[in-house]
Scaffold this active site. Sequence first.
Site, short mmCIF file in Angstrom:
data_model
loop_
_atom_site.label_atom_id
_atom_site.label_comp_id
_atom_site.label_asym_id
_atom_site.label_seq_id
_atom_site.Cartn_x
_atom_site.Cartn_y
_atom_site.Cartn_z
N TYR A 16 0.58 -1.12 0.15
CA TYR A 16 0.00 0.00 -0.03
C TYR A 16 0.74 1.26 -0.03
O TYR A 16 0.58 2.38 -0.75
CB TYR A 16 -1.23 0.05 1.21
N ASN A 50 -12.43 -0.46 -4.94
CA ASN A 50 -12.27 -0.95 -6.31
C ASN A 50 -13.52 -1.57 -6.82
O ASN A 50 -13.80 -2.74 -6.33
CB ASN A 50 -11.14 -1.56 -6.65
N CYS A 56 -6.60 -5.19 -7.70
CA CYS A 56 -6.49 -4.82 -6.43
C CYS A 56 -6.02 -5.99 -5.54
O CYS A 56 -5.19 -5.58 -4.51
CB CYS A 56 -7.63 -4.33 -5.80
N HIS A 57 -5.90 -7.00 -5.88
CA HIS A 57 -5.72 -8.37 -5.08
C HIS A 57 -4.00 -8.30 -5.09
O HIS A 57 -3.37 -9.16 -4.36
CB HIS A 57 -6.17 -9.56 -5.83
N GLU A 68 -1.86 -16.56 -10.66
CA GLU A 68 -0.94 -15.52 -11.42
C GLU A 68 0.50 -16.15 -11.37
O GLU A 68 1.38 -16.04 -12.23
CB GLU A 68 -1.23 -14.23 -11.14
#
Length: 168
Positions: free
Chosen positions: A98, A121, A129-130, A156
């Site tokens: 962040y 979001n 945002c993850h 991912e």
Amino acid sequence: MTEPLYTFLASPIGRLVLVGDGERLSHLGLPQGKGCITPRDTWRRDDSAFGAARAQLRAYFAGQRRSFELALAPHGTGFQLAVWRELATIPFGGTISYGELARRIGRANASRAVGAANGANPIPIIVPCHRVVGSDGSLTGFGGGIEMKQWLLDLERTGAPGVPLQPG
């Protein structure tokens, strides 16, 4: 203004809700948690809407797509929109804190505000945002829950779909 359209998409993390004008997405609702969206009476279901979004999300969940090329129409404050634009630059499979996200938008002392914007979001997964984590690398808040956030990051990082979070 015309009524929003919506459709559902079955996914390995559960049923997603896609909302917008039929082409541009304004919301992607997660199946559980704070990111869950229930269609409103003023919305109109159209299962032919969002063809590109549905195809790209299916390819993402199959481990065959690393980025999205979609028309988006999120609604938010100028600050939120700046945070969401920056989220889209986080590389596939990567994470940032962040604090780093706050620095990237030129607001180094605004990590809490960045966290709030991140949490607001309206188009998770597509606006990733993850991929934002705590300063120590720990998984923190996600609208679909920490388990879902971990699942998305694992997808991912390995490039292969994991065990579905939801049956079917």
